[in-house]
Design a protein around this motif. Structure first.
Motif, PDB file in Angstrom:
ATOM      1  N   ILE A 164       0.659  -0.675  -0.160  1.00 46.37           N
ATOM      2  CA  ILE A 164       0.282  -0.098  -0.167  1.00 46.37           C
ATOM      3  C   ILE A 164       1.232   1.515   0.037  1.00 46.37           C
ATOM      4  O   ILE A 164       0.643   2.208  -0.876  1.00 46.37           O
ATOM      5  CB  ILE A 164      -1.178  -0.328   1.221  1.00 46.37           C
ATOM      6  CG1 ILE A 164      -2.385  -1.582   0.792  1.00 46.37           C
ATOM      7  CG2 ILE A 164      -1.660   1.244   1.695  1.00 46.37           C
ATOM      8  CD1 ILE A 164      -2.928  -1.308   2.368  1.00 46.37           C
ATOM      9  N   VAL A 165       1.964   0.949   0.529  1.00 47.83           N
ATOM     10  CA  VAL A 165       2.877   2.235   1.010  1.00 47.83           C
ATOM     11  C   VAL A 165       3.282   2.417  -0.228  1.00 47.83           C
ATOM     12  O   VAL A 165       3.593   3.677  -0.995  1.00 47.83           O
ATOM     13  CB  VAL A 165       3.550   2.290   2.131  1.00 47.83           C
ATOM     14  CG1 VAL A 165       4.645   3.724   1.716  1.00 47.83           C
ATOM     15  CG2 VAL A 165       2.628   2.174   3.311  1.00 47.83           C
ATOM     16  N   PHE A 166       4.120   1.592  -0.800  1.00 48.24           N
ATOM     17  CA  PHE A 166       4.969   2.132  -1.909  1.00 48.24           C
ATOM     18  C   PHE A 166       4.411   2.103  -3.269  1.00 48.24           C
ATOM     19  O   PHE A 166       4.703   2.719  -3.862  1.00 48.24           O
ATOM     20  CB  PHE A 166       6.083   0.658  -1.559  1.00 48.24           C
ATOM     21  CG  PHE A 166       7.082   0.789  -1.153  1.00 48.24           C
ATOM     22  CD1 PHE A 166       7.547   2.078  -0.605  1.00 48.24           C
ATOM     23  CD2 PHE A 166       7.365  -0.558   0.238  1.00 48.24           C
ATOM     24  CE1 PHE A 166       8.571   1.413   0.775  1.00 48.24           C
ATOM     25  CE2 PHE A 166       8.023  -0.762   0.713  1.00 48.24           C
ATOM     26  CZ  PHE A 166       8.889   0.474   1.268  1.00 48.24           C
ATOM     27  N   ALA A 167       3.363   1.184  -3.321  1.00 44.73           N
ATOM     28  CA  ALA A 167       2.508   1.477  -4.901  1.00 44.73           C
ATOM     29  C   ALA A 167       1.382   2.470  -5.359  1.00 44.73           C
ATOM     30  O   ALA A 167       1.076   3.080  -5.626  1.00 44.73           O
ATOM     31  CB  ALA A 167       1.778   0.040  -4.816  1.00 44.73           C
ATOM     32  N   GLY A 168       0.749   2.818  -3.423  1.00 48.45           N
ATOM     33  CA  GLY A 168       0.400   4.410  -3.875  1.00 48.45           C
ATOM     34  C   GLY A 168       1.227   5.467  -4.227  1.00 48.45           C
ATOM     35  O   GLY A 168       0.867   6.774  -4.453  1.00 48.45           O
ATOM     36  N   MET A 169       2.211   5.875  -2.818  1.00 46.41           N
ATOM     37  CA  MET A 169       2.828   7.181  -3.646  1.00 46.41           C
ATOM     38  C   MET A 169       3.501   6.719  -4.438  1.00 46.41           C
ATOM     39  O   MET A 169       3.706   7.807  -5.526  1.00 46.41           O
ATOM     40  CB  MET A 169       4.405   6.182  -2.377  1.00 46.41           C
ATOM     41  CG  MET A 169       3.578   7.019  -0.969  1.00 46.41           C
ATOM     42  SD  MET A 169       5.094   7.378   0.354  1.00 46.41           S
ATOM     43  CE  MET A 169       6.198   6.107   0.279  1.00 46.41           C
ATOM     44  N   MET A 170       3.864   5.497  -5.202  1.00 44.93           N
ATOM     45  CA  MET A 170       4.235   5.515  -6.866  1.00 44.93           C
ATOM     46  C   MET A 170       3.065   5.864  -7.884  1.00 44.93           C
ATOM     47  O   MET A 170       3.479   6.466  -8.359  1.00 44.93           O
ATOM     48  CB  MET A 170       5.410   3.792  -7.120  1.00 44.93           C
ATOM     49  CG  MET A 170       5.387   4.066  -8.263  1.00 44.93           C
ATOM     50  SD  MET A 170       6.266   2.192  -8.918  1.00 44.93           S
ATOM     51  CE  MET A 170       7.647   2.603  -7.908  1.00 44.93           C
ATOM     52  N   PRO A 212       2.681  -4.294 -10.184  1.00 46.74           N
ATOM     53  CA  PRO A 212       2.343  -3.485 -10.869  1.00 46.74           C
ATOM     54  C   PRO A 212       0.207  -3.622 -10.808  1.00 46.74           C
ATOM     55  O   PRO A 212      -0.479  -2.680 -10.682  1.00 46.74           O
ATOM     56  CB  PRO A 212       1.737  -4.732 -12.069  1.00 46.74           C
ATOM     57  CG  PRO A 212       3.002  -5.610 -11.702  1.00 46.74           C
ATOM     58  CD  PRO A 212       3.252  -5.344  -9.624  1.00 46.74           C
ATOM     59  N   MET A 213      -0.603  -4.564  -9.955  1.00 42.30           N
ATOM     60  CA  MET A 213      -1.760  -4.574  -9.330  1.00 42.30           C
ATOM     61  C   MET A 213      -2.251  -3.495  -8.813  1.00 42.30           C
ATOM     62  O   MET A 213      -2.968  -2.655  -8.527  1.00 42.30           O
ATOM     63  CB  MET A 213      -2.439  -5.613  -9.245  1.00 42.30           C
ATOM     64  CG  MET A 213      -3.758  -5.368  -8.570  1.00 42.30           C
ATOM     65  SD  MET A 213      -4.671  -7.087  -8.227  1.00 42.30           S
ATOM     66  CE  MET A 213      -4.391  -6.596  -6.518  1.00 42.30           C
ATOM     67  N   SER A 214      -1.764  -3.184  -7.819  1.00 46.97           N
ATOM     68  CA  SER A 214      -1.754  -2.164  -6.289  1.00 46.97           C
ATOM     69  C   SER A 214      -1.007  -1.001  -7.351  1.00 46.97           C
ATOM     70  O   SER A 214      -2.090   0.281  -7.142  1.00 46.97           O
ATOM     71  CB  SER A 214      -0.552  -2.807  -5.552  1.00 46.97           C
ATOM     72  OG  SER A 214      -0.679  -3.267  -4.580  1.00 46.97           O
ATOM     73  N   MET A 215      -0.474  -0.446  -8.018  1.00 44.63           N
ATOM     74  CA  MET A 215       0.057   0.373  -8.673  1.00 44.63           C
ATOM     75  C   MET A 215      -1.379   1.444  -9.383  1.00 44.63           C
ATOM     76  O   MET A 215      -1.843   2.119  -9.280  1.00 44.63           O
ATOM     77  CB  MET A 215       1.280   0.770  -8.755  1.00 44.63           C
ATOM     78  CG  MET A 215       1.934   2.153  -9.510  1.00 44.63           C
ATOM     79  SD  MET A 215       3.282   2.356 -11.307  1.00 44.63           S
ATOM     80  CE  MET A 215       2.427   1.565 -12.064  1.00 44.63           C
TER      81      MET A 215
END
Length: 276
Positions: free
Chosen positions: A85-91, A151-154
């Motif tokens: 959540i943290v990394f994919a969200g910020m990216m 991939p999916m989260s981002m």
């Protein structure tokens, strides 16, 4: 109401009823037979138990070493989800708010990962995991999950960020908010429905993962629930009473999770459908 409309609704309800039946009946049989001794299971799987017994659950708990494998699985699921959540969200946020050739290219490269099955890269992955010393450590599985769920989260998070008016962020920047504070205090609360949906999908993946964790975790004390289940089935192939108790124990945490989180999941899906 027109006849064609009635027919369409009737067909839709029929398809829904058949789909629900296909899902519910196997689950019902698993739970029902988990309270029966082997002799009753072999005689009639659809009959109600003559006398409810918890021996199957006791045996499954003991043979699975459930407290240990549950702890390992929970650690992996929780920390994998937080990092995702943290990394994919910020990216996703950064790519959406900084459109250029570089970010667009990286966006396409990352989401292309959704089309690559793990089986196609598992040999290379096993080699890299060994070189990076990720094997036989829970953090190795957590880091690997961050990569494979990116991939999916981002993709989903980036789509939700596009629905947030940019003027809100401009106002926050005028008040002195930096990019990081703007995302967590302004944008993140507005897309939390989508984020919760992403987290729920990830929980299912992490909880039921077997193939990747089997590559990384070979020590018995680091087994996850799915690895322990497979080991149990290999050791006692015909012990259906114990196996059904083990299956019920494995799905119970997920069932409880979705009972308490179904409202947030449905709200996130509905919000995504309207905003998309």
């Amino acid at each position: 109401m027109k006849r064609s409309e009635k027919i369409r609704i009737g067909v839709s309800l029929l398809i829904l009823a058949v789909s629900v039946t296909i899902v519910i009946v196997p689950l019902y049989l698993v739970v029902l037979n988990s309270f029966k001794p082997y002799s009753e299971i072999a005689k009639n799987i659809s009959a109600l138990p003559k006398e409810i017994t918890l021996i199957n659950y006791q045996q499954a708990w003991k043979r699975l070493n459930f407290s240990t494998v549950f702890k390992n699985t929970m650690i992996i699921a929780v920390f994998s989800n937080i990092g995702s959540i943290v990394f994919a969200g910020m990216m996703g946020y950064w790519i959406v708010r900084h459109p250029c050739r570089f970010t667009k290219a990286w966006y396409l490269i990352i989401i292309a990962g959704m089309s690559v099955p793990f089986q196609g890269i598992m040999i290379t992955f096993a080699k890299m995991a060994g070189l990076l010393k990720l094997t036989n450590h829970l953090y190795g599985v957590v880091i690997s999950n961050w990569v494979f769920s990116m991939p999916m989260s981002m993709f989903l998070t980036a789509g939700a960020v596009k629905s947030v008016p940019y003027e809100i962020e401009e106002s926050a920047r005028i008040d002195g908010c930096g990019p990081l504070k703007t995302y967590w205090t302004i944008v993140f609360p507005l897309i939390k429905g989508t984020v919760f949906t992403v987290a729920s999908l990830n929980v299912i993946t992490y909880w039921n993962d077997y193939l990747m964790t089997q590559f990384l975790l070979t020590k018995k004390g680091l087994r996850t629930l799915q690895i322990a289940m497979q080991s149990l089935f290999n050791e006692a192939f015909f012990a259906w009473d114990t196996a059904l108790g083990a299956i019920s124990l494995s799905i119970l945490p997920l069932f409880i999770f979705f009972i308490f989180s179904q409202k947030q999941v449905l709200d996130g899906v509905a919000a995504g459908a309207v905003k998309g």
